[in-house]
Design an enzyme around this catalytic site. Structure first.
Site, PDB file in Angstrom:
ATOM      1  CB  SER A 156      -2.325  -5.700  -0.527  1.00 34.13           C
ATOM      2  OG  SER A 156      -2.519  -5.534  -1.855  1.00 34.13           O
TER       3      SER A 156
ATOM      4  CB  SER B 223      -5.577  -4.278  -2.701  1.00 37.22           C
ATOM      5  OG  SER B 223      -4.720  -5.586  -2.444  1.00 37.22           O
TER       6      SER B 223
ATOM      7  CE  LYS C 262      -0.635  -2.539  -2.879  1.00 35.13           C
ATOM      8  NZ  LYS C 262      -1.598  -3.306  -3.350  1.00 35.13           N
TER       9      LYS C 262
HETATM   10  N1  GLN Z   1      -7.354  -9.723  -0.916  1.00 33.82           N
HETATM   11  C1  GLN Z   1      -6.726  -9.977  -1.997  1.00 33.82           C
HETATM   12  C2  GLN Z   1      -5.422 -11.073  -2.238  1.00 33.82           C
HETATM   13  O1  GLN Z   1      -5.279 -11.669  -1.200  1.00 33.82           O
HETATM   14  C3  GLN Z   1      -6.603  -8.970  -3.031  1.00 33.82           C
HETATM   15  C4  GLN Z   1      -4.979  -8.433  -3.015  1.00 33.82           C
HETATM   16  C5  GLN Z   1      -5.659  -7.470  -3.978  1.00 33.82           C
HETATM   17  O2  GLN Z   1      -6.264  -6.818  -4.625  1.00 33.82           O
HETATM   18  N2  GLN Z   1      -4.237  -7.177  -4.138  1.00 33.82           N
HETATM   19  O3  GLN Z   1      -5.826 -11.442  -3.296  1.00 33.82           O
END
Ligand code: GLN
Length: 492
Positions: A154, A178, A79
């Site tokens: 994400s 994420s 990532k």
């Molecule tokens: N979807 C969550 C957010 O927008 C988690 C994101 C993540 O785990 N990086 O913060």
């Protein structure tokens, strides 16, 4: 060689037994990426030179007839929130569009040290803020199972490459879901370990007390192998734990007879899609058949998890992201007449709408007049959520829930409604607030053919039990969810 069914184990074995070479594998993966990734958008940067150098090193080891390290020759993706020396590292943000990292993140360095070959960096929501990958500063990622749908976020790119077969495995970061949410949407396995299990050194910070590093793979065995190679104390991250790293693979395939599995009522309420519910309940049935005792439990502060998470995450983000000022990293706006104007223009042009929204929310929650009402209150509720889990784990060995309320949604479906997007994380943020391990494993498909994931939580540092339970589910549901998990070679 057909690269589609390759797992971590079978890729390494193929190189070890000279059915192929690491270089030939890298050729085959880049050929597939060149042909197919444009339609998915999962990669932001490819690092061919680095990949071929590492492949040559692995091939030289294989030629000498040495035993190969555990990830030798396995093509993986990273990532783009992890720093990679000499390779562009953007965090999905325009503000870092030209940033070449001067060092490797510990997770990256350890995976490469174990023989893995890094093919490239994967697309993600900007600074890991999002649940659909649509907040990427570059372009969205499409779900390989249905290109009109999101891959989740994400770490959408890292989930998509494993689902599309353009990498054997990958890593992501999980601040509120994420890793697990995109794993569920893309039909792969995604593990968020215990806080402190894997070093965060070189992970571009979103919310430091919630950020976790973890693997994606096609099977539970693959994530077990990847985790083993990344985990363990790192002097460069003071929050990494001094806890011995077990051989996770030894636990995968062990019987689960007599284990107590908690099923929290709060995770099966309103808003849960009927098909997701049915698939998760079927997985729970399989655990019962395998000899687990199913215990209804309550995690009674769950309804406060989303607001708590979004106060703490945005507060920490507002502080972490202050460093992107056009001076030290990345892009700088050239037309500012004063220092303050340069800061403003750089941040205005370089950061996207969601990131700005969160910086404002977090700054507000931390401001002198509101600190007690929001940030302090959220920290108190966080303790209550932790206590819920402590009490539950006094009586059960693992907890099983859906990973997401629905299967993958359409691109654009939630982009105008940030709150609806935030609710996609309802079942995942709790594990980040508490720091406990959680995995998502495929357990079925919707009528439209979209993957469904089941989530398994465990006690602190009890990834072995989480993986053991996950493997039973994966194996039992293989026919409907993931045929690869059924083959005796990878399923155990
Ligand atoms: N979807 C969550 C957010 O927008 C988690 C994101 C993540 O785990 N990086 O913060």
């Amino acid at each position: 060689m057909n690269i589609d069914p390759l797992t971590v184990e079978s890729a390494r074995t193929a190189v070890l037994e000279k059915q192929t070479t690491a270089t030939a594998l890298v050729d085959a993966f880049y050929e597939k990426i060149d042909a197919e990734d444009a339609a998915i958008g999962a990669y932001l940067t490819l690092c061919r030179e680095r990949a071929y150098l590492q492949a040559a090193y692995v091939d030289a080891l294989a030629d000498k007839g040495d035993d190969l390290p555990p990830l030798a020759g396995v093509p993986i993706a990273i990532k783009d929130v992890f720093t990679t020396r000499g390779v562009r590292t953007t965090a999905g943000s325009k503000i870092l569009a030209n940033f070449i990292a001067p060092y490797d993140a510990t997770a990256v360095q350890r995976l490469e040290g174990a023989g893995a070959i890094i093919l490239g960096k994967t697309n993600c929501d900007e600074f890991a803020m999002g649940s659909s990958n649509e907040n990427s500063g570059f372009h969205p990622v499409r779900n390989p199972h249905d290109r009109s749908r999101v891959p989740g976020g994400s770490s959408g790119g890292s989930a998509a490459v494993v689902a599309a077969g353009t990498a054997v495995a990958s890593i992501g970061s999980d601040t509120g879901g994420s890793i697990r949410q995109p794993a569920a949407f893309c039909g792969v396995v995604g593990l968020k370990p215990t806080y402190g299990r894997v070093s965060r050194y070189g992970l571009i910070a979103f919310a430091s007390s919630l950020d976790h590093v973890g693997p994606f793979g096609k099977t539970v065995k693959d994530v077990a192998l990847m985790l083993r190679c990344m985990a363990g104390r790192d002097p460069l991250d003071s929050t990494s734990a001094e806890v011995p790293v077990p051989n996770y693979l030894e636990h995968v395939g062990r019987p689960v007879t007599g284990l107590k599995i908690g099923v929290p009522v709060e995770y099966f309420g309103e808003g849960l899609d009927a098909q997701v519910r049915a698939a998760v309940e079927a997985a729970i049935q399989e655990l019962a058949k395998a000899g687990c005792e199913i215990v209804p439990i309550s995690l009674r502060h769950t309804e406060y998890a989303i607001p708590t998470y979004y106060v703490i995450a945005t507060a920490e983000a507002s502080s972490n992201l202050a460093r992107y000022d056009g001076v030290r990293y990345g892009v700088r706006a050239s037309d500012g007449k004063t220092l303050a104007e340069m800061y403003r223009r750089t941040r205005d042009a370089g950061l996207g709408t969601e990131v700005k929204r969160r910086i404002m929310l977090g700054t507000y929650a931390l401001s002198a007049g509101y600190y007690d009402a929001y940030y302090l209150k959220a920290q108190r509720v966080r303790s209550l959520l932790e206590r819920d889990f402590d009490q539950a784990f006094a009586n059960v060995d693992a907890i099983v829930t859906p990973t997401t309320p629905t299967p993958a949604f359409k691109l654009g479906e939630k982009t105008d409604d940030p709150l609806a997007m935030y609710l996609a994380d309802i079942y995942t943020v709790t594990a980040n607030l508490a720091g406990i391990p959680g995995v998502s494993v495929p357990c079925g498909k919707s009528k439209e053919g979209l993957p469904i994931g089941v989530q398994i939580f465990g006690k602190y540092f009890d990834e072995p039990t989480v993986l053991r339970v996950a493997h039973v589910v994966e194996h039992a549901m293989a026919d409907v969810a993931n045929p690869l998990a059924a083959s005796p070679k990878v399923g155990g």
